[in-house]
Design a protein around this motif. Structure first.
Motif, PDB file in Angstrom:
ATOM      1  N   GLU A 160       0.839  -1.210   0.000  1.00 20.23           N
ATOM      2  CA  GLU A 160       0.000   0.000   0.000  1.00 20.23           C
ATOM      3  C   GLU A 160       0.864   1.246   0.000  1.00 20.23           C
ATOM      4  O   GLU A 160       2.045   1.203   0.380  1.00 20.23           O
ATOM      5  N   GLU A 161       0.248   2.317  -0.430  1.00 18.73           N
ATOM      6  CA  GLU A 161       0.951   3.603  -0.425  1.00 18.73           C
ATOM      7  C   GLU A 161       1.356   3.961   1.006  1.00 18.73           C
ATOM      8  O   GLU A 161       0.615   3.674   1.962  1.00 18.73           O
ATOM      9  N   PRO A 162       2.515   4.598   1.189  1.00 18.53           N
ATOM     10  CA  PRO A 162       2.958   5.005   2.529  1.00 18.53           C
ATOM     11  C   PRO A 162       1.908   5.808   3.293  1.00 18.53           C
ATOM     12  O   PRO A 162       1.740   5.633   4.496  1.00 18.53           O
ATOM     13  N   LYS A 163       1.191   6.696   2.552  1.00 20.03           N
ATOM     14  CA  LYS A 163       0.174   7.535   3.201  1.00 20.03           C
ATOM     15  C   LYS A 163      -0.909   6.668   3.858  1.00 20.03           C
ATOM     16  O   LYS A 163      -1.337   6.916   4.995  1.00 20.03           O
ATOM     17  N   VAL A 164      -1.330   5.604   3.164  1.00 17.70           N
ATOM     18  CA  VAL A 164      -2.371   4.722   3.689  1.00 17.70           C
ATOM     19  C   VAL A 164      -1.846   3.966   4.913  1.00 17.70           C
ATOM     20  O   VAL A 164      -2.550   3.799   5.919  1.00 17.70           O
ATOM     21  N   ILE A 165      -0.582   3.529   4.849  1.00 16.51           N
ATOM     22  CA  ILE A 165       0.019   2.781   5.960  1.00 16.51           C
ATOM     23  C   ILE A 165       0.080   3.659   7.207  1.00 16.51           C
ATOM     24  O   ILE A 165      -0.263   3.223   8.314  1.00 16.51           O
ATOM     25  N   PHE A 166       0.506   4.919   7.026  1.00 15.90           N
ATOM     26  CA  PHE A 166       0.591   5.829   8.177  1.00 15.90           C
ATOM     27  C   PHE A 166      -0.792   6.099   8.785  1.00 15.90           C
ATOM     28  O   PHE A 166      -0.938   6.187  10.006  1.00 15.90           O
ATOM     29  N   GLU A 167      -1.795   6.227   7.930  1.00 14.07           N
ATOM     30  CA  GLU A 167      -3.152   6.449   8.443  1.00 14.07           C
ATOM     31  C   GLU A 167      -3.609   5.274   9.301  1.00 14.07           C
ATOM     32  O   GLU A 167      -4.242   5.446  10.347  1.00 14.07           O
ATOM     33  N   LYS A 168      -3.274   4.063   8.868  1.00 14.55           N
ATOM     34  CA  LYS A 168      -3.640   2.867   9.630  1.00 14.55           C
ATOM     35  C   LYS A 168      -2.908   2.819  10.970  1.00 14.55           C
ATOM     36  O   LYS A 168      -3.472   2.464  12.005  1.00 14.55           O
ATOM     37  N   LEU A 169      -1.627   3.187  10.945  1.00 12.55           N
ATOM     38  CA  LEU A 169      -0.847   3.212  12.179  1.00 12.55           C
ATOM     39  C   LEU A 169      -1.398   4.236  13.164  1.00 12.55           C
ATOM     40  O   LEU A 169      -1.461   3.988  14.378  1.00 12.55           O
ATOM     41  N   GLU A 170      -1.824   5.406  12.641  1.00 13.37           N
ATOM     42  CA  GLU A 170      -2.406   6.451  13.500  1.00 13.37           C
ATOM     43  C   GLU A 170      -3.703   5.956  14.136  1.00 13.37           C
ATOM     44  O   GLU A 170      -3.984   6.232  15.305  1.00 13.37           O
ATOM     45  N   THR A 171      -4.496   5.223  13.361  1.00 11.84           N
ATOM     46  CA  THR A 171      -5.748   4.677  13.891  1.00 11.84           C
ATOM     47  C   THR A 171      -5.475   3.679  15.006  1.00 11.84           C
ATOM     48  O   THR A 171      -6.129   3.678  16.053  1.00 11.84           O
ATOM     49  N   ILE A 172      -4.465   2.818  14.775  1.00 13.97           N
ATOM     50  CA  ILE A 172      -4.095   1.829  15.794  1.00 13.97           C
ATOM     51  C   ILE A 172      -3.616   2.529  17.064  1.00 13.97           C
ATOM     52  O   ILE A 172      -3.995   2.169  18.186  1.00 13.97           O
ATOM     53  N   GLU A 173      -2.779   3.564  16.876  1.00 12.72           N
ATOM     54  CA  GLU A 173      -2.240   4.304  18.026  1.00 12.72           C
ATOM     55  C   GLU A 173      -3.371   4.969  18.811  1.00 12.72           C
ATOM     56  O   GLU A 173      -3.391   4.936  20.058  1.00 12.72           O
ATOM     57  N   ALA A 174      -4.340   5.560  18.108  1.00 11.66           N
ATOM     58  CA  ALA A 174      -5.464   6.220  18.764  1.00 11.66           C
ATOM     59  C   ALA A 174      -6.291   5.226  19.579  1.00 11.66           C
ATOM     60  O   ALA A 174      -6.725   5.525  20.694  1.00 11.66           O
ATOM     61  N   ASN A 175      -6.478   4.048  19.042  1.00 16.56           N
ATOM     62  CA  ASN A 175      -7.235   3.007  19.752  1.00 16.56           C
ATOM     63  C   ASN A 175      -6.510   2.547  21.025  1.00 16.56           C
ATOM     64  O   ASN A 175      -7.131   2.271  22.047  1.00 16.56           O
ATOM     65  N   ILE A 176      -5.183   2.474  20.924  1.00 13.88           N
ATOM     66  CA  ILE A 176      -4.394   2.067  22.098  1.00 13.88           C
ATOM     67  C   ILE A 176      -4.512   3.128  23.196  1.00 13.88           C
ATOM     68  O   ILE A 176      -4.733   2.795  24.373  1.00 13.88           O
ATOM     69  N   ILE A 177      -4.372   4.388  22.828  1.00 16.70           N
ATOM     70  CA  ILE A 177      -4.467   5.483  23.810  1.00 16.70           C
ATOM     71  C   ILE A 177      -5.857   5.515  24.441  1.00 16.70           C
ATOM     72  O   ILE A 177      -6.017   5.683  25.655  1.00 16.70           O
ATOM     73  N   LYS A 178      -6.868   5.323  23.622  1.00 15.03           N
ATOM     74  CA  LYS A 178      -8.242   5.302  24.130  1.00 15.03           C
ATOM     75  C   LYS A 178      -8.421   4.185  25.148  1.00 15.03           C
ATOM     76  O   LYS A 178      -9.032   4.360  26.219  1.00 15.03           O
ATOM     77  N   GLY A 179      -7.854   3.027  24.850  1.00  7.55           N
ATOM     78  CA  GLY A 179      -7.968   1.884  25.758  1.00  7.55           C
ATOM     79  C   GLY A 179      -7.266   2.143  27.072  1.00  7.55           C
ATOM     80  O   GLY A 179      -7.762   1.777  28.150  1.00  7.55           O
ATOM     81  N   ILE A 180      -6.098   2.761  27.022  1.00  7.42           N
ATOM     82  CA  ILE A 180      -5.346   3.078  28.245  1.00  7.42           C
ATOM     83  C   ILE A 180      -6.131   4.049  29.117  1.00  7.42           C
ATOM     84  O   ILE A 180      -6.220   3.892  30.341  1.00  7.42           O
ATOM     85  N   ASN A 181      -6.721   5.083  28.482  1.00 11.29           N
ATOM     86  CA  ASN A 181      -7.508   6.075  29.240  1.00 11.29           C
ATOM     87  C   ASN A 181      -8.708   5.421  29.903  1.00 11.29           C
ATOM     88  O   ASN A 181      -9.075   5.777  31.038  1.00 11.29           O
ATOM     89  N   GLU A 182      -9.332   4.493  29.224  1.00  9.82           N
ATOM     90  CA  GLU A 182     -10.494   3.803  29.810  1.00  9.82           C
ATOM     91  C   GLU A 182     -10.082   2.971  31.028  1.00  9.82           C
ATOM     92  O   GLU A 182     -10.803   2.885  32.019  1.00  9.82           O
ATOM     93  N   LEU A 183      -8.895   2.361  30.942  1.00  6.68           N
ATOM     94  CA  LEU A 183      -8.395   1.586  32.072  1.00  6.68           C
ATOM     95  C   LEU A 183      -8.101   2.477  33.277  1.00  6.68           C
ATOM     96  O   LEU A 183      -8.363   2.115  34.433  1.00  6.68           O
ATOM     97  N   LYS A 184      -7.557   3.680  33.010  1.00  5.81           N
ATOM     98  CA  LYS A 184      -7.234   4.630  34.091  1.00  5.81           C
ATOM     99  C   LYS A 184      -8.476   5.036  34.850  1.00  5.81           C
ATOM    100  O   LYS A 184      -8.434   5.245  36.073  1.00  5.81           O
ATOM    101  N   GLU A 185      -9.593   5.189  34.148  1.00  2.00           N
ATOM    102  CA  GLU A 185     -10.834   5.631  34.797  1.00  2.00           C
ATOM    103  C   GLU A 185     -11.372   4.586  35.782  1.00  2.00           C
ATOM    104  O   GLU A 185     -12.195   4.887  36.638  1.00  2.00           O
ATOM    105  N   LEU A 186     -10.895   3.339  35.655  1.00  2.00           N
ATOM    106  CA  LEU A 186     -11.357   2.284  36.551  1.00  2.00           C
ATOM    107  C   LEU A 186     -10.674   2.341  37.919  1.00  2.00           C
ATOM    108  O   LEU A 186     -11.108   1.696  38.871  1.00  2.00           O
ATOM    109  N   PHE A 187      -9.579   3.092  38.022  1.00  2.00           N
ATOM    110  CA  PHE A 187      -8.824   3.158  39.282  1.00  2.00           C
ATOM    111  C   PHE A 187      -8.932   4.518  39.951  1.00  2.00           C
ATOM    112  O   PHE A 187      -9.144   5.534  39.315  1.00  2.00           O
TER     113      PHE A 187
END
Length: 523
Positions: free
Chosen positions: A496-523
């Motif tokens: 895939e084009e580099p631009k598409v790959i970076f967009e996918k990586l950004e989406t993955i990173e955003a999901n990881i950060i969202k998950g971490i924040n949700e875990l923090k709210e439990l404590f």
């Protein structure tokens, strides 16, 4: 044949376990001692047979067990009848049995006047039996083995000689820790492959210059028997476990044919233990007077040039030998045995004779002068017919070295060379070497013998076999490695084009950060 008799297999396992538990853990030492005991029994059985035959014919026969025997190192003389297997195994036990066999029977065996070449090879033999119980149990098991062989011969319709030979081959198969000085047993199915590629004929002189337990000579013998049966009784042939057609009728050879075969097979080895095992292997298969001798075929003392129609060998890859020991007729400037043996095999062949040998794959492409000169012998002074590369697991558990089979005929020059890359030999390529369905062996035989009549496939080097011209091999410094001439097929992979790959990586990173924040709210 033997794989169908579970009783014999169990007895052989018992025999080996008896030696291991009795203090003889080295398989090579164990098989030597077993061989000596078998020879003691064979001597007695053969003499008993001759005595019965003479009696039935009303003839006078003087047994080799008639007369007296002077015990070495003493003034004592005893009746040779007391040295018979049937006598001492039935009349003695414990320390008395061990002392009798060690000090009387074994020395007699070394001097036995039975015309056996095996006796000559016994000169340096030593009888090692640490305790009486080990000897007693070994004798008992060997008796049971021969009783079962006779039973199988009667009930199964097999020849006694063939079953007996199979038993000894199975005993030899336990030498899994061999490998000193580069020695290890060539797998039986690889021997059968090489034999079928050369197709030995009755009357041809066949030699193995480093014969070990005589597997190649035995293989040639069995192929010749099969060829004789094929002409007279083809329906008697059955494929063996590796798919090769083999007859099991060694005992039916008439004396004239047996003599021709015996005078056709020759083997040499520098290890006296291997000479004894090789002799016994052929004797157990019905060859009464095998031509196997202690001799270093690379040394100054060996000068049998242009004597043989076929050479079959898997010479030891020991690295280097003393330069001063090398025969002056060998012109390669090297001390590497894998190269010297190729030149020696070339000199042993008659003009027009053919060799099939196993070599380490480094011989195919080594850039040193001696490596190149060695390959020139096969390409320029011979017709190099085939180079068959084998996978590295073929010689496990002995060694993991990658090997190849070379076939060349002395005399004419090469024009084209046939290459085959073996992928499967019918067994797993790990230390267990379990039987599998996939095997290239019969395909190799069929394609090799049709290599000149089949359409040229020079332009199809993406497959696992093809033909290469001599000139191309010369242009590549006589390189004989399969990979040198095989064309690699590369599959195009679209990314895939580099631009598409970076967009996918950004989406993955955003999901990881969202998950971490949700875990923090439990404590």
């Amino acid at each position: 044949m033997l794989h169908n008799n579970q009783i014999l297999k169990a007895l052989i396992d018992r025999l080996w376990n008896n030696f291991w538990s009795g203090g003889i853990s080295n398989p090579l030492t164990a098989i030597e001692q077993i061989t000596y005991l078998i020879f003691m029994k064979q001597m007695d059985d053969l003499e008993a047979k001759r005595e019965r035959e003479a009696e039935s014919l009303g003839e006078v026969y003087t047994s080799k067990f008639d007369g007296m025997f002077k015990v070495p190192g003493s003034e004592e003389e005893i009746s040779k009848q007391d040295l018979r297997w049937a006598t001492f195994t039935s009349s003695m036990s414990g320390e008395a049995l061990l002392h009798h066999v060690q000090t009387k029977v074994f020395p007699f065996l070394k001097e036995f006047e039975g015309g056996f070449k095996f006796t000559k090879a016994m000169a340096s033999a030593v009888f090692i039996m640490p305790k009486p119980s080990l000897l007693e149990e070994a004798i008992k098991i060997i008796e049971e083995i021969f009783i079962e062989i006779k039973k199988d011969a009667i009930e199964g319709g097999h020849a006694f000689q063939d079953i007996q030979g199979d038993v000894y081959e199975m005993l030899l198969g336990e030498i899994a820790s061999a490998g000193k000085n580069g020695q290890f047993r060539t797998p039986r199915h690889i021997i059968k492959l090489m034999i079928d590629l050369l197709q030995p004929q009755l009357g041809q002189r066949i030699v193995d210059p480093a014969c070990g337990t005589a597997g190649f000579l035995l293989g040639a013998y069995q192929y010749i028997l099969t060829d004789l049966v094929k002409k007279d009784n083809p329906e008697a042939l059955q494929p063996d476990e590796d798919g090769f057609m083999r007859a099991t009728v060694s005992a039916t050879l008439n004396e004239n044919l047996k003599h021709i075969v015996e005078e056709s097979l020759y083997g040499y080895d520098i290890d006296t233990t291997m000479v004894r095992l090789g002799l016994m292997n052929l004797m157990m298969h019905g060859i009464n007077q095998p031509n196997i001798d202690y001799k270093d075929t690379l040394s100054k003392s060996y000068n049998e040039d242009s004597q043989y129609d076929l050479v079959l060998a898997n010479p030891p890859f020991t690295g280097n030998i003393d330069k001063g020991d090398i025969n002056e007729s060998l012109k390669l400037v090297t001390t590497k045995t894998e190269l010297l043996f190729i030149e020696r095999i070339y000199t042993m062949l008659k003009m027009g004779g053919t060799a099939a040998i196993v070599i380490p794959q480094g011989v195919l492409f080594g850039s040193g002068k001696a490596f190149v000169e060695c390959r020139k012998i096969m390409v320029e002074k011979s017709e190099l017919k085939a180079v068959i590369s084998m996978p590295s697991g073929v010689f496990k558990p002995y060694a993991g070295v990658s090997t190849a089979i070379l076939i060349f005929t002395k005399g004419s020059e090469s024009s084209n060379v046939w290459f085959y890359d073996m992928q499967n030999d019918g067994y797993t390529l790990d230390d267990k070497r379990n039987k599998i369905e996939k095997s290239d062996l019969l395909d190799i035989v069929q394609k090799y013998h049709n290599r000149n009549s089949a359409p040229s496939i020079d332009n199809q080097r993406t497959v696992n076999f093809f033909t290469i011209s001599k000139q191309e091999i010369v242009d590549n410094n006589y390189d004989l490695s399969f990979s040198k001439y095989q064309e690699q097929v590369y599959e195009e992979v679209e990314y895939e084009e580099p631009k598409v790959i970076f967009e996918k990586l950004e989406t993955i990173e955003a999901n990881i950060i969202k998950g971490i924040n949700e875990l923090k709210e439990l404590f």
